[in-house]
Design an enzyme around this catalytic site. Sequence first.
Site, PDB file in Angstrom:
ATOM      1  N   GLN A 201       0.839  -1.183   0.000  1.00  0.00           N
ATOM      2  CA  GLN A 201       0.000   0.000   0.000  1.00  0.00           C
ATOM      3  C   GLN A 201       0.881   1.242   0.000  1.00  0.00           C
ATOM      4  O   GLN A 201       1.889   1.308   0.705  1.00  0.00           O
ATOM      5  CB  GLN A 201      -0.919   0.013   1.225  1.00  0.00           C
ATOM      6  CG  GLN A 201      -2.005  -1.050   1.206  1.00  0.00           C
ATOM      7  CD  GLN A 201      -3.111  -0.747   0.201  1.00  0.00           C
ATOM      8  OE1 GLN A 201      -3.074   0.253  -0.509  1.00  0.00           O
ATOM      9  NE2 GLN A 201      -4.102  -1.619   0.145  1.00  0.00           N
ATOM     10  N   ASP A 296      -8.003  -9.745   0.194  1.00  0.00           N
ATOM     11  CA  ASP A 296      -7.617  -8.397  -0.232  1.00  0.00           C
ATOM     12  C   ASP A 296      -7.277  -8.439  -1.719  1.00  0.00           C
ATOM     13  O   ASP A 296      -6.114  -8.328  -2.118  1.00  0.00           O
ATOM     14  CB  ASP A 296      -6.413  -7.926   0.596  1.00  0.00           C
ATOM     15  CG  ASP A 296      -6.065  -6.461   0.343  1.00  0.00           C
ATOM     16  OD1 ASP A 296      -6.742  -5.819  -0.478  1.00  0.00           O
ATOM     17  OD2 ASP A 296      -5.102  -5.973   0.963  1.00  0.00           O
ATOM     18  N   CYS A 323     -10.446  -1.997  -2.773  1.00  0.00           N
ATOM     19  CA  CYS A 323     -10.114  -0.638  -3.188  1.00  0.00           C
ATOM     20  C   CYS A 323     -11.035  -0.152  -4.292  1.00  0.00           C
ATOM     21  O   CYS A 323     -10.761   0.871  -4.923  1.00  0.00           O
ATOM     22  CB  CYS A 323      -8.653  -0.559  -3.646  1.00  0.00           C
ATOM     23  SG  CYS A 323      -8.254  -1.625  -5.037  1.00  0.00           S
TER      24      CYS A 323
END
Length: 371
Positions: A201, A296, A323
């Site tokens: 990230q 994720d 996201c």
Amino acid sequence: MVVPEDMQRGAKRRFIVDALQRIGHLPADVTVNEVVAAPTNLGYRNKIELSFGPGPSGATVLGYHRAGSPSSLVDVEDCAIADPRLRPLLDAARNFFLGGDGACEPAIKNAREPVRVVLRSSSHRDERLVVLRGLAGPFETAGAFARAAAEADPGLVGVVRLLAARGRRGGATTETITGRGWLADEIHGTSFRIPAGTFLQVHAAAAERLGSHVLEGAGAPGAVLELYGGIGSLGLALARAGARATIVDADPAAIACGTEAARAHGLTTAAFEKADVLAFLETRHHALPPDLVIADPPRTGLGRGVAKRLAATGAARLAMVSCDPATLARDLATLVSHGYEIEQVTPFDLFPQTAHVEAVAWLRRASSRRR
């Protein structure tokens, strides 16, 4: 900034609410918490990627692709959201390739895919790394540029080339020009050697808040499955707390990084699997369902068929990290239709000054009475 940060966060929360209802056709009473603010709103990106190409005048520039017009570039002399420690390396690249000895370098003028300059910084160490990403082939001035970069930044630990087929984001080979091809960093108490091409990230402090939210919400699970886990920072943190953690990812460099970190920290209850997530779920049969699955996935969301297979694990709880509100809504709808209930969704502002938003959705297995 043009739009105040509190207004940005309000809009991002509305993006998620709208996607859940309009795309996922989920009930309006799904709890979507307020967006968790980032600790810093500028100077946060630990990675920037710039491309060479012709500017409006035809001269070569080094910059970002223009929004809505990916074939044109915006020349970038500085970036307000980049880690300021990257500025000397950006200056060095511009001076060398736009007006110095590298101005005639054929690799930056490759019509098929010009070299891209990737600048990365460690969040917990005084270290930077330069990555020259492009196609295989000669790059005569790479060594001279590496020397110029080292003079510009004493914290530079390496300059490498990532060589890949055109358009590919994974599967690249690394060629070290000088120094080493990894950054030392620490995430949730685990020390890692992050390879040049491995995903992290870009807002480390905001990601730390998101990760802490997941770790606190996880409780004390006995068995954890982390899908699209990368280097496995969450799985390793839970293993340190006593869980049996299996981390699955398709990137061999990320798997090697996580495996090395687990070994260095003596985390014997953590295991890494290099595999496509769907293939892993289809071929691994667990005697007992995991207590928690953390997923994720990339912006495209869970791959085709993954949500159904994920539901079939019978995991007591799921933590979906996303996201992209649209693909999150799609995947949550599938999971709900296969026996899960949404507990809550918490958005995180991992990308201030952009329209992007991260979110963590918690789900639990519905009781047999309600399924």
